[in-house]
Design a protein around this motif. Structure first.
Motif, PDB file in Angstrom:
ATOM      1  N   LYS A 101     -69.972 102.826   7.035  1.00 56.46           N
ATOM      2  CA  LYS A 101     -68.993 102.058   6.781  1.00 56.46           C
ATOM      3  C   LYS A 101     -67.973 102.477   7.926  1.00 56.46           C
ATOM      4  O   LYS A 101     -67.891 103.726   8.436  1.00 56.46           O
ATOM      5  CB  LYS A 101     -68.453 102.368   5.385  1.00 56.46           C
ATOM      6  CG  LYS A 101     -69.653 101.595   4.418  1.00 56.46           C
ATOM      7  CD  LYS A 101     -69.874 100.518   4.573  1.00 56.46           C
ATOM      8  CE  LYS A 101     -70.880  99.967   3.605  1.00 56.46           C
ATOM      9  NZ  LYS A 101     -71.420  98.361   3.992  1.00 56.46           N
ATOM     10  N   VAL A 102     -67.170 101.528   7.990  1.00 51.61           N
ATOM     11  CA  VAL A 102     -65.892 101.798   8.891  1.00 51.61           C
ATOM     12  C   VAL A 102     -65.086 103.120   8.186  1.00 51.61           C
ATOM     13  O   VAL A 102     -64.859 103.072   7.033  1.00 51.61           O
ATOM     14  CB  VAL A 102     -64.891 100.452   8.933  1.00 51.61           C
ATOM     15  CG1 VAL A 102     -63.655 100.821   9.765  1.00 51.61           C
ATOM     16  CG2 VAL A 102     -65.674  99.488   9.611  1.00 51.61           C
ATOM     17  N   GLY A 103     -64.652 103.910   9.202  1.00 51.19           N
ATOM     18  CA  GLY A 103     -63.784 105.067   8.934  1.00 51.19           C
ATOM     19  C   GLY A 103     -64.654 106.413   8.640  1.00 51.19           C
ATOM     20  O   GLY A 103     -64.115 107.319   8.316  1.00 51.19           O
ATOM     21  N   ASN A 104     -65.790 106.095   8.282  1.00 54.02           N
ATOM     22  CA  ASN A 104     -66.782 107.336   8.377  1.00 54.02           C
ATOM     23  C   ASN A 104     -66.683 108.315   9.588  1.00 54.02           C
ATOM     24  O   ASN A 104     -66.954 107.698  10.554  1.00 54.02           O
ATOM     25  CB  ASN A 104     -68.195 106.944   7.860  1.00 54.02           C
ATOM     26  CG  ASN A 104     -68.273 106.631   6.462  1.00 54.02           C
ATOM     27  OD1 ASN A 104     -67.370 106.732   5.799  1.00 54.02           O
ATOM     28  ND2 ASN A 104     -69.405 106.119   6.253  1.00 54.02           N
ATOM     29  N   LEU A 105     -66.610 109.555   9.338  1.00 58.84           N
ATOM     30  CA  LEU A 105     -66.619 110.473  10.624  1.00 58.84           C
ATOM     31  C   LEU A 105     -68.246 110.805  10.898  1.00 58.84           C
ATOM     32  O   LEU A 105     -69.054 111.095   9.871  1.00 58.84           O
ATOM     33  CB  LEU A 105     -65.873 111.996  10.257  1.00 58.84           C
ATOM     34  CG  LEU A 105     -65.574 112.830  11.410  1.00 58.84           C
ATOM     35  CD1 LEU A 105     -64.785 112.052  12.334  1.00 58.84           C
ATOM     36  CD2 LEU A 105     -65.090 114.047  10.671  1.00 58.84           C
ATOM     37  N   VAL A 106     -68.470 110.871  12.107  1.00 60.75           N
ATOM     38  CA  VAL A 106     -69.910 111.105  12.516  1.00 60.75           C
ATOM     39  C   VAL A 106     -69.789 112.205  13.702  1.00 60.75           C
ATOM     40  O   VAL A 106     -68.644 112.229  14.356  1.00 60.75           O
ATOM     41  CB  VAL A 106     -70.464 109.693  13.253  1.00 60.75           C
ATOM     42  CG1 VAL A 106     -70.678 108.841  12.110  1.00 60.75           C
ATOM     43  CG2 VAL A 106     -69.666 109.343  14.220  1.00 60.75           C
ATOM     44  N   ARG A 107     -70.832 112.874  13.572  1.00 60.70           N
ATOM     45  CA  ARG A 107     -70.853 114.064  14.801  1.00 60.70           C
ATOM     46  C   ARG A 107     -72.086 113.727  15.678  1.00 60.70           C
ATOM     47  O   ARG A 107     -73.001 113.223  15.404  1.00 60.70           O
ATOM     48  CB  ARG A 107     -71.291 115.099  14.072  1.00 60.70           C
ATOM     49  CG  ARG A 107     -69.972 115.894  12.916  1.00 60.70           C
ATOM     50  CD  ARG A 107     -68.780 116.176  13.582  1.00 60.70           C
ATOM     51  NE  ARG A 107     -67.755 116.397  12.722  1.00 60.70           N
ATOM     52  CZ  ARG A 107     -66.702 116.740  12.986  1.00 60.70           C
ATOM     53  NH1 ARG A 107     -66.156 116.681  14.293  1.00 60.70           N
ATOM     54  NH2 ARG A 107     -65.708 117.070  12.222  1.00 60.70           N
ATOM     55  N   LYS A 108     -71.923 114.398  16.804  1.00 60.55           N
ATOM     56  CA  LYS A 108     -72.905 114.184  17.721  1.00 60.55           C
ATOM     57  C   LYS A 108     -73.962 115.003  17.573  1.00 60.55           C
ATOM     58  O   LYS A 108     -73.867 116.154  17.357  1.00 60.55           O
ATOM     59  CB  LYS A 108     -72.157 114.767  19.272  1.00 60.55           C
ATOM     60  CG  LYS A 108     -73.254 114.415  20.443  1.00 60.55           C
ATOM     61  CD  LYS A 108     -72.665 114.865  21.757  1.00 60.55           C
ATOM     62  CE  LYS A 108     -73.617 114.878  22.792  1.00 60.55           C
ATOM     63  NZ  LYS A 108     -72.990 115.501  24.238  1.00 60.55           N
ATOM     64  N   ALA A 109     -75.203 114.540  17.552  1.00 58.20           N
ATOM     65  CA  ALA A 109     -76.467 115.200  17.486  1.00 58.20           C
ATOM     66  C   ALA A 109     -76.842 116.022  18.614  1.00 58.20           C
ATOM     67  O   ALA A 109     -76.639 115.569  19.839  1.00 58.20           O
ATOM     68  CB  ALA A 109     -77.576 114.241  16.864  1.00 58.20           C
TER      69      ALA A 109
END
Length: 480
Positions: A101-109
Protein backbone atom coordinates in the motif's frame (compact mmCIF):
# COMPACT_ATOMS: atom_id res chain seq x y z
CA UNK A 1 29.44 143.10 -37.29
CA UNK A 2 27.18 140.20 -37.02
CA UNK A 3 29.13 138.37 -39.65
CA UNK A 4 32.31 138.81 -37.65
CA UNK A 5 30.64 137.37 -34.56
CA UNK A 6 29.35 134.34 -36.45
CA UNK A 7 32.80 133.60 -37.85
CA UNK A 8 34.29 133.87 -34.36
CA UNK A 9 31.68 131.46 -32.95
CA UNK A 10 32.32 128.88 -35.65
CA UNK A 11 36.05 129.06 -34.99
CA UNK A 12 35.49 128.55 -31.25
CA UNK A 13 33.24 125.54 -31.75
CA UNK A 14 35.69 124.05 -34.16
CA UNK A 15 38.52 124.36 -31.63
CA UNK A 16 36.26 122.97 -28.87
CA UNK A 17 35.35 120.00 -31.08
CA UNK A 18 38.97 119.13 -31.72
CA UNK A 19 39.69 119.29 -27.98
CA UNK A 20 36.69 117.31 -26.72
CA UNK A 21 36.86 114.43 -29.23
CA UNK A 22 40.10 112.89 -27.82
CA UNK A 23 38.77 113.37 -24.30
CA UNK A 24 35.57 111.50 -25.18
CA UNK A 25 37.52 108.68 -26.84
CA UNK A 26 39.81 108.37 -23.81
CA UNK A 27 36.82 108.36 -21.49
CA UNK A 28 35.13 105.65 -23.53
CA UNK A 29 38.29 103.52 -23.50
CA UNK A 30 38.66 103.92 -19.75
CA UNK A 31 35.07 102.96 -19.23
CA UNK A 32 35.48 99.86 -21.39
CA UNK A 33 38.55 98.89 -19.42
CA UNK A 34 36.66 99.26 -16.17
CA UNK A 35 33.84 97.14 -17.54
CA UNK A 36 36.22 94.42 -18.75
CA UNK A 37 38.02 94.37 -15.42
CA UNK A 38 34.68 94.04 -13.64
CA UNK A 39 33.69 91.16 -15.93
CA UNK A 40 36.98 89.40 -15.26
CA UNK A 41 36.58 89.48 -11.53
CA UNK A 42 32.93 88.36 -11.55
CA UNK A 43 33.59 84.58 -12.25
CA UNK A 44 36.16 84.47 -9.49
CA UNK A 45 33.69 86.12 -7.20
CA UNK A 46 30.98 83.67 -8.38
CA UNK A 47 33.20 80.65 -7.73
CA UNK A 48 34.09 81.91 -4.28
CA UNK A 49 30.45 82.60 -3.58
CA UNK A 50 29.48 79.15 -4.94
CA UNK A 51 32.12 77.49 -2.79
CA UNK A 52 30.87 79.27 0.29
CA UNK A 53 27.27 78.28 -0.53
CA UNK A 54 28.04 74.56 -1.56
CA UNK A 55 26.00 72.06 0.47
CA UNK A 56 27.82 70.02 3.07
CA UNK A 57 27.67 66.23 2.54
CA UNK A 58 28.87 63.43 4.78
CA UNK A 59 30.95 60.68 3.15
CA UNK A 60 32.45 57.34 4.02
CA UNK A 61 35.16 55.42 2.17
CA UNK A 62 34.55 52.36 0.01
CA UNK A 63 36.54 49.31 1.16
CA UNK A 64 37.48 46.04 -0.51
CA UNK A 65 36.52 42.76 1.17
CA UNK A 66 36.89 39.05 0.42
CA UNK A 67 34.70 37.80 3.28
CA UNK A 68 32.22 36.42 0.76
CA UNK A 69 28.46 36.25 0.94
CA UNK A 70 25.60 33.85 0.34
CA UNK A 71 23.04 33.70 -2.43
CA UNK A 72 19.65 33.06 -0.82
CA UNK A 73 16.78 31.67 -2.91
CA UNK A 74 13.63 29.67 -2.37
CA UNK A 75 13.21 26.07 -3.47
CA UNK A 76 10.95 23.06 -3.28
CA UNK A 77 11.88 19.47 -2.43
CA UNK A 78 11.53 16.84 -5.15
CA UNK A 79 12.48 13.15 -5.07
CA UNK A 80 15.93 12.32 -6.36
CA UNK A 81 14.47 9.38 -8.25
CA UNK A 82 11.34 7.26 -8.53
CA UNK A 83 11.44 3.60 -9.49
CA UNK A 84 8.41 2.09 -11.20
CA UNK A 85 8.28 -1.70 -10.87
CA UNK A 86 6.42 -3.64 -13.56
CA UNK A 87 5.66 -7.33 -14.04
CA UNK A 88 8.31 -9.10 -16.12
CA UNK A 89 6.35 -12.36 -16.20
CA UNK A 90 2.65 -13.11 -16.34
CA UNK A 91 0.73 -14.91 -13.64
CA UNK A 92 -1.49 -14.69 -10.60
CA UNK A 93 -0.30 -12.64 -7.62
CA UNK A 94 -0.24 -14.98 -4.66
CA UNK A 95 1.50 -12.70 -2.14
CA UNK A 96 1.93 -8.97 -1.48
CA UNK A 97 3.95 -7.71 1.48
CA UNK A 98 1.64 -5.69 3.76
CA UNK A 99 -0.63 -5.24 0.77
CA UNK A 100 2.00 -3.06 -0.99
CA UNK A 101 0.00 0.00 0.00
CA UNK A 102 0.93 3.62 -0.50
CA UNK A 103 3.06 4.93 2.37
CA UNK A 104 4.66 1.60 3.28
CA UNK A 105 8.39 1.75 3.87
CA UNK A 106 10.42 -0.78 1.89
CA UNK A 107 14.05 -1.83 2.11
CA UNK A 108 16.49 -2.81 -0.58
CA UNK A 109 17.11 -6.55 -0.77
CA UNK A 110 20.71 -7.73 -0.76
CA UNK A 111 22.16 -9.98 -3.45
CA UNK A 112 22.54 -12.77 -0.90
CA UNK A 113 18.86 -12.52 0.04
CA UNK A 114 17.81 -12.60 -3.61
CA UNK A 115 20.01 -15.64 -4.27
CA UNK A 116 18.61 -17.42 -1.21
CA UNK A 117 15.06 -16.41 -2.17
CA UNK A 118 14.51 -14.81 1.21
CA UNK A 119 11.15 -13.41 2.21
CA UNK A 120 12.14 -10.61 4.60
CA UNK A 121 12.08 -7.86 1.97
CA UNK A 122 9.91 -9.68 -0.58
CA UNK A 123 7.31 -7.30 -2.06
CA UNK A 124 5.28 -9.39 -4.49
CA UNK A 125 5.16 -13.09 -5.32
CA UNK A 126 3.69 -14.23 -8.65
CA UNK A 127 2.57 -17.86 -8.90
CA UNK A 128 5.78 -19.72 -9.85
CA UNK A 129 4.29 -23.19 -10.58
CA UNK A 130 4.31 -22.96 -14.37
CA UNK A 131 7.85 -21.60 -14.38
CA UNK A 132 9.06 -24.31 -12.00
CA UNK A 133 7.61 -26.97 -14.30
CA UNK A 134 9.31 -25.37 -17.29
CA UNK A 135 12.62 -25.45 -15.44
CA UNK A 136 12.17 -29.13 -14.59
CA UNK A 137 11.26 -29.98 -18.19
CA UNK A 138 14.32 -28.24 -19.56
CA UNK A 139 16.53 -29.90 -16.96
CA UNK A 140 15.30 -33.29 -18.18
CA UNK A 141 15.73 -32.27 -21.81
CA UNK A 142 19.26 -31.16 -21.10
CA UNK A 143 19.96 -34.49 -19.36
CA UNK A 144 18.61 -36.38 -22.37
CA UNK A 145 20.84 -34.41 -24.69
CA UNK A 146 23.79 -35.25 -22.48
CA UNK A 147 22.86 -38.94 -22.55
CA UNK A 148 22.82 -38.91 -26.35
CA UNK A 149 26.20 -37.23 -26.37
CA UNK A 150 27.56 -39.89 -24.05
CA UNK A 151 26.20 -42.67 -26.32
CA UNK A 152 27.82 -41.06 -29.32
CA UNK A 153 31.11 -40.84 -27.43
CA UNK A 154 30.95 -44.61 -26.84
CA UNK A 155 30.13 -45.30 -30.50
CA UNK A 156 32.98 -43.06 -31.62
CA UNK A 157 35.42 -44.93 -29.38
CA UNK A 158 34.14 -48.28 -30.75
CA UNK A 159 34.47 -47.07 -34.32
CA UNK A 160 38.04 -46.08 -33.63
CA UNK A 161 38.80 -49.65 -32.56
CA UNK A 162 37.04 -51.04 -35.64
CA UNK A 163 38.99 -48.67 -37.88
CA UNK A 164 42.26 -49.88 -36.37
CA UNK A 165 41.28 -53.49 -37.16
CA UNK A 166 40.25 -52.51 -40.67
CA UNK A 167 43.64 -50.88 -41.24
CA UNK A 168 45.31 -54.14 -40.16
CA UNK A 169 43.09 -56.13 -42.55
CA UNK A 170 44.01 -53.80 -45.42
CA UNK A 171 47.68 -54.25 -44.72
CA UNK A 172 47.31 -58.05 -44.67
CA UNK A 173 45.37 -58.12 -47.95
CA UNK A 174 47.90 -55.82 -49.59
CA UNK A 175 50.76 -58.15 -48.50
CA UNK A 176 48.87 -61.19 -49.85
CA UNK A 177 48.23 -59.38 -53.14
CA UNK A 178 51.92 -58.51 -53.49
CA UNK A 179 52.90 -62.18 -53.00
CA UNK A 180 50.35 -63.40 -55.52
CA UNK A 181 51.56 -60.89 -58.13
CA UNK A 182 55.15 -62.05 -57.67
CA UNK A 183 54.08 -65.68 -58.07
CA UNK A 184 52.04 -64.80 -61.13
CA UNK A 185 55.09 -63.21 -62.68
CA UNK A 186 56.75 -66.64 -62.45
CA UNK A 187 53.57 -68.41 -63.67
CA UNK A 188 53.18 -70.18 -60.32
CA UNK A 189 49.56 -69.08 -59.80
CA UNK A 190 46.74 -68.59 -62.24
CA UNK A 191 44.99 -65.35 -63.23
CA UNK A 192 41.94 -66.38 -61.26
CA UNK A 193 43.93 -66.54 -58.01
CA UNK A 194 45.44 -63.11 -58.77
CA UNK A 195 41.99 -61.60 -59.35
CA UNK A 196 40.71 -63.18 -56.14
CA UNK A 197 43.58 -61.60 -54.21
CA UNK A 198 42.81 -58.17 -55.72
CA UNK A 199 39.11 -58.60 -54.87
CA UNK A 200 39.95 -59.38 -51.25
CA UNK A 201 42.27 -56.34 -50.98
CA UNK A 202 39.58 -54.09 -52.49
CA UNK A 203 36.95 -55.40 -50.06
CA UNK A 204 39.27 -54.68 -47.12
CA UNK A 205 39.78 -51.09 -48.25
CA UNK A 206 36.05 -50.66 -48.83
CA UNK A 207 35.31 -51.84 -45.29
CA UNK A 208 37.91 -49.38 -43.92
CA UNK A 209 36.30 -46.50 -45.82
CA UNK A 210 32.83 -47.38 -44.50
CA UNK A 211 34.10 -47.42 -40.92
CA UNK A 212 35.84 -44.07 -41.44
CA UNK A 213 32.65 -42.53 -42.85
CA UNK A 214 30.62 -43.85 -39.96
CA UNK A 215 33.11 -42.37 -37.49
CA UNK A 216 32.87 -38.95 -39.21
CA UNK A 217 29.09 -39.15 -39.07
CA UNK A 218 29.18 -39.97 -35.37
CA UNK A 219 31.40 -36.97 -34.69
CA UNK A 220 28.98 -34.73 -36.62
CA UNK A 221 26.07 -36.09 -34.59
CA UNK A 222 27.98 -35.46 -31.41
CA UNK A 223 28.63 -31.83 -32.45
CA UNK A 224 24.95 -31.37 -33.32
CA UNK A 225 23.87 -32.80 -29.97
CA UNK A 226 26.30 -30.55 -28.15
CA UNK A 227 24.73 -27.52 -29.85
CA UNK A 228 21.31 -28.88 -28.94
CA UNK A 229 22.40 -29.26 -25.34
CA UNK A 230 23.70 -25.66 -25.34
CA UNK A 231 20.39 -24.44 -26.74
CA UNK A 232 18.54 -26.27 -24.00
CA UNK A 233 20.96 -24.71 -21.52
CA UNK A 234 20.07 -21.22 -22.81
CA UNK A 235 16.38 -22.02 -22.57
CA UNK A 236 16.93 -23.35 -19.05
CA UNK A 237 18.71 -20.13 -18.07
CA UNK A 238 15.79 -18.12 -19.43
CA UNK A 239 13.31 -20.32 -17.57
CA UNK A 240 15.25 -19.89 -14.33
CA UNK A 241 15.36 -16.13 -14.93
CA UNK A 242 11.60 -16.05 -15.43
CA UNK A 243 11.20 -18.11 -12.27
CA UNK A 244 13.33 -15.62 -10.32
CA UNK A 245 11.23 -12.79 -11.72
CA UNK A 246 8.17 -14.20 -9.99
CA UNK A 247 9.75 -12.89 -6.78
CA UNK A 248 9.81 -9.08 -6.82
CA UNK A 249 12.08 -7.17 -4.42
CA UNK A 250 12.62 -3.45 -3.92
CA UNK A 251 15.81 -2.22 -5.65
CA UNK A 252 16.08 0.82 -3.33
CA UNK A 253 15.29 2.02 0.15
CA UNK A 254 12.15 4.08 -0.11
CA UNK A 255 8.45 4.57 0.34
CA UNK A 256 5.65 3.28 -1.90
CA UNK A 257 3.93 6.27 -3.50
CA UNK A 258 1.71 4.39 -5.95
CA UNK A 259 0.33 0.85 -5.99
CA UNK A 260 -1.45 -0.90 -8.85
CA UNK A 261 -1.61 -4.52 -7.76
CA UNK A 262 -3.81 -6.59 -5.47
CA UNK A 263 -3.34 -10.08 -4.09
CA UNK A 264 -5.01 -12.82 -6.19
CA UNK A 265 -5.09 -10.49 -9.17
CA UNK A 266 -3.63 -11.45 -12.54
CA UNK A 267 -0.83 -9.45 -14.13
CA UNK A 268 0.58 -9.53 -17.62
CA UNK A 269 4.08 -8.72 -18.78
CA UNK A 270 4.60 -4.96 -18.51
CA UNK A 271 1.73 -4.26 -16.10
CA UNK A 272 2.72 -1.62 -13.48
CA UNK A 273 2.93 -2.91 -9.93
CA UNK A 274 4.25 -0.24 -7.54
CA UNK A 275 6.14 3.08 -7.67
CA UNK A 276 8.83 3.58 -5.02
CA UNK A 277 10.34 6.94 -4.11
CA UNK A 278 13.97 6.85 -3.05
CA UNK A 279 14.50 8.08 0.53
CA UNK A 280 18.28 7.70 0.66
CA UNK A 281 18.67 11.13 -0.94
CA UNK A 282 16.45 14.00 -2.10
CA UNK A 283 16.84 16.96 -4.39
CA UNK A 284 15.79 20.59 -4.13
CA UNK A 285 14.51 22.36 -7.21
CA UNK A 286 15.28 26.07 -7.30
CA UNK A 287 15.58 28.92 -9.79
CA UNK A 288 18.52 31.31 -10.06
CA UNK A 289 18.49 34.70 -11.69
CA UNK A 290 21.13 35.36 -14.30
CA UNK A 291 22.81 37.88 -11.97
CA UNK A 292 23.12 35.20 -9.28
CA UNK A 293 24.31 32.64 -11.80
CA UNK A 294 26.92 35.12 -13.01
CA UNK A 295 28.29 35.35 -9.47
CA UNK A 296 28.50 31.54 -9.32
CA UNK A 297 30.36 31.47 -12.62
CA UNK A 298 32.78 34.13 -11.41
CA UNK A 299 33.40 32.18 -8.21
CA UNK A 300 33.92 28.97 -10.20
CA UNK A 301 36.23 30.68 -12.69
CA UNK A 302 38.40 32.11 -9.92
CA UNK A 303 38.43 28.78 -8.09
CA UNK A 304 39.35 26.98 -11.30
CA UNK A 305 42.17 29.46 -11.90
CA UNK A 306 43.55 28.77 -8.42
CA UNK A 307 43.36 25.03 -9.14
CA UNK A 308 44.97 25.57 -12.49
CA UNK A 309 47.86 27.42 -10.91
CA UNK A 310 48.33 24.70 -8.30
CA UNK A 311 47.52 21.54 -10.22
CA UNK A 312 46.65 21.22 -13.90
CA UNK A 313 44.08 22.22 -16.44
CA UNK A 314 42.10 19.03 -15.93
CA UNK A 315 40.58 20.53 -12.74
CA UNK A 316 38.79 23.35 -14.57
CA UNK A 317 35.00 23.57 -14.63
CA UNK A 318 33.07 23.58 -17.86
CA UNK A 319 31.31 26.81 -17.00
CA UNK A 320 29.04 26.67 -20.02
CA UNK A 321 26.96 23.66 -19.02
CA UNK A 322 28.01 22.67 -15.51
CA UNK A 323 27.35 24.26 -12.16
CA UNK A 324 30.22 24.49 -9.66
CA UNK A 325 29.87 21.91 -6.87
CA UNK A 326 29.39 24.39 -4.02
CA UNK A 327 28.18 23.59 -0.49
CA UNK A 328 24.60 24.58 0.22
CA UNK A 329 22.54 25.00 3.37
CA UNK A 330 18.88 24.03 3.08
CA UNK A 331 16.57 25.21 5.86
CA UNK A 332 12.91 24.77 6.78
CA UNK A 333 11.09 26.51 9.63
CA UNK A 334 8.29 24.86 11.57
CA UNK A 335 6.87 25.55 15.00
CA UNK A 336 9.52 28.12 15.92
CA UNK A 337 12.34 25.74 15.04
CA UNK A 338 14.62 25.90 12.05
CA UNK A 339 15.81 22.62 10.54
CA UNK A 340 19.01 22.66 8.51
CA UNK A 341 20.32 20.14 5.96
CA UNK A 342 23.67 19.98 4.20
CA UNK A 343 23.49 19.89 0.42
CA UNK A 344 25.51 20.51 -2.69
CA UNK A 345 24.81 22.45 -5.84
CA UNK A 346 24.47 19.70 -8.41
CA UNK A 347 23.39 20.55 -11.95
CA UNK A 348 21.11 22.51 -14.24
CA UNK A 349 17.57 21.17 -14.50
CA UNK A 350 17.73 21.05 -18.27
CA UNK A 351 19.34 23.85 -20.26
CA UNK A 352 18.39 27.46 -20.88
CA UNK A 353 16.04 29.87 -19.13
CA UNK A 354 12.45 29.37 -18.13
CA UNK A 355 10.34 31.30 -20.61
CA UNK A 356 7.88 32.53 -17.97
CA UNK A 357 10.16 33.52 -15.10
CA UNK A 358 13.38 34.18 -17.09
CA UNK A 359 15.32 32.25 -14.46
CA UNK A 360 17.58 29.21 -14.70
CA UNK A 361 16.20 25.99 -13.12
CA UNK A 362 18.81 24.22 -10.99
CA UNK A 363 18.98 21.13 -8.78
CA UNK A 364 20.57 20.69 -5.35
CA UNK A 365 21.35 17.23 -4.01
CA UNK A 366 20.88 16.46 -0.31
CA UNK A 367 22.55 13.12 0.38
CA UNK A 368 20.93 12.67 3.81
CA UNK A 369 17.26 13.69 4.24
CA UNK A 370 17.69 13.81 8.01
CA UNK A 371 18.52 17.34 9.32
CA UNK A 372 22.09 17.97 10.39
CA UNK A 373 21.11 20.68 12.88
CA UNK A 374 18.09 22.28 14.56
CA UNK A 375 18.09 25.94 15.56
CA UNK A 376 15.82 27.28 18.28
CA UNK A 377 15.81 31.10 18.47
CA UNK A 378 18.99 31.05 16.40
CA UNK A 379 20.80 28.70 18.80
CA UNK A 380 21.57 25.05 18.01
CA UNK A 381 19.49 22.57 19.96
CA UNK A 382 21.26 19.99 22.12
CA UNK A 383 19.31 17.04 20.74
CA UNK A 384 17.72 16.47 17.38
CA UNK A 385 14.35 15.09 18.46
CA UNK A 386 11.17 15.05 16.41
CA UNK A 387 12.92 16.28 13.30
CA UNK A 388 11.05 15.68 10.05
CA UNK A 389 12.97 14.32 7.07
CA UNK A 390 13.28 16.38 3.94
CA UNK A 391 10.34 15.19 1.85
CA UNK A 392 8.60 15.99 -1.39
CA UNK A 393 6.67 19.26 -1.52
CA UNK A 394 8.47 21.15 1.26
CA UNK A 395 9.16 24.81 0.50
CA UNK A 396 12.67 25.52 1.76
CA UNK A 397 15.25 28.30 1.81
CA UNK A 398 18.55 27.66 0.05
CA UNK A 399 21.78 29.45 1.02
CA UNK A 400 24.68 29.09 -1.42
CA UNK A 401 27.91 30.15 0.24
CA UNK A 402 30.40 32.06 -1.94
CA UNK A 403 33.60 32.60 0.00
CA UNK A 404 37.28 32.89 -0.69
CA UNK A 405 37.35 33.76 -4.39
CA UNK A 406 34.93 36.70 -4.79
CA UNK A 407 36.18 40.29 -4.37
CA UNK A 408 33.47 42.71 -3.29
CA UNK A 409 33.14 46.31 -2.20
CA UNK A 410 31.61 47.36 1.12
CA UNK A 411 29.51 50.53 1.21
CA UNK A 412 27.16 51.93 3.87
CA UNK A 413 23.49 51.14 3.51
CA UNK A 414 22.58 54.86 3.54
CA UNK A 415 24.70 55.42 0.43
CA UNK A 416 22.22 53.61 -1.83
CA UNK A 417 19.80 55.89 -3.67
CA UNK A 418 16.73 54.90 -5.72
CA UNK A 419 17.72 52.97 -8.83
CA UNK A 420 20.80 51.46 -7.10
CA UNK A 421 22.69 54.74 -7.52
CA UNK A 422 25.41 56.09 -5.24
CA UNK A 423 26.89 59.57 -5.24
CA UNK A 424 30.67 59.74 -5.12
CA UNK A 425 32.66 62.88 -4.26
CA UNK A 426 35.69 63.37 -6.50
CA UNK A 427 37.63 66.65 -6.56
CA UNK A 428 34.85 68.34 -4.62
CA UNK A 429 32.16 67.41 -7.15
CA UNK A 430 29.38 64.87 -7.22
CA UNK A 431 29.49 61.91 -9.60
CA UNK A 432 26.83 59.18 -9.84
CA UNK A 433 27.65 55.48 -10.14
CA UNK A 434 25.16 52.65 -10.63
CA UNK A 435 26.05 49.57 -8.57
CA UNK A 436 24.78 46.01 -8.25
CA UNK A 437 24.07 44.97 -4.68
CA UNK A 438 24.76 41.28 -4.06
CA UNK A 439 24.21 41.06 -0.30
CA UNK A 440 22.18 43.17 2.13
CA UNK A 441 22.26 40.91 5.18
CA UNK A 442 25.09 42.62 7.07
CA UNK A 443 25.62 46.11 8.43
CA UNK A 444 27.44 47.05 5.25
CA UNK A 445 26.11 46.42 1.76
CA UNK A 446 28.21 44.29 -0.55
CA UNK A 447 28.34 45.38 -4.18
CA UNK A 448 30.03 43.66 -7.08
CA UNK A 449 33.38 45.08 -8.04
CA UNK A 450 33.67 45.85 -11.72
CA UNK A 451 29.93 46.25 -12.28
CA UNK A 452 30.42 50.07 -12.14
CA UNK A 453 33.14 52.67 -11.92
CA UNK A 454 33.20 52.45 -8.13
CA UNK A 455 36.70 51.68 -6.80
CA UNK A 456 38.22 50.99 -3.37
CA UNK A 457 39.02 54.31 -1.69
CA UNK A 458 36.17 56.27 -3.26
CA UNK A 459 34.11 58.30 -0.82
CA UNK A 460 30.35 57.84 -1.11
CA UNK A 461 27.73 60.28 0.17
CA UNK A 462 25.61 58.98 3.04
CA UNK A 463 23.79 62.17 4.03
CA UNK A 464 20.44 63.13 2.46
CA UNK A 465 20.50 65.32 -0.66
CA UNK A 466 17.52 67.49 -1.51
CA UNK A 467 18.90 68.13 -4.98
CA UNK A 468 21.83 66.48 -6.67
CA UNK A 469 23.23 66.88 -10.15
CA UNK A 470 26.21 65.39 -11.95
CA UNK A 471 29.25 67.62 -11.35
CA UNK A 472 27.60 69.69 -8.60
CA UNK A 473 30.08 71.26 -6.22
CA UNK A 474 29.74 70.11 -2.65
CA UNK A 475 31.54 70.56 0.62
CA UNK A 476 32.74 67.19 1.98
CA UNK A 477 32.58 66.17 5.60
CA UNK A 478 33.87 62.90 7.09
CA UNK A 479 31.21 60.76 8.75
CA UNK A 480 33.81 58.69 10.53
Amino acid sequence: MSDFKNQKSRSFYKKLKHFLLPVIILAAGGGSLVVLMAMKKEPEQNEQLLARSAPLVLTQPVTLTDSGFSVTVDGSVVPSREVKLAAEVAGRVILTRDGCKVGNLVRKATDQERAAEGTENLLIQIDPENYELEVKRLIQEEAQAQDVIDELEVEIDNSKAMIDLAHEEVRLQQSHLNRVEKLRARNVVSDTEQEEAKRSELAARNALQKLTNEADLLRSKRQRMMHARQLVGVQLSRARLDLSRTRIYSPINGVIVEDSVEQDGYVKVGDPLVTIEDTSAVEVSTDLRMEELSLLWQHAAQSAQVSLDKDSQSHRHDLGYQLPQLPVKVSYEMGGRKFVWDGELSRFDGIGLDEKTRTVPCRIIVSDPRPSAILVNGQPAQKIVGAPPLTRGMFVVVDIQLKGHVSLLEIPEMAIRPGNLVWVVRDGKLHSEKVRVVDMSGEQLLVEQGASGLKPGDRVVISPLSTADEGMVVSEGDAG
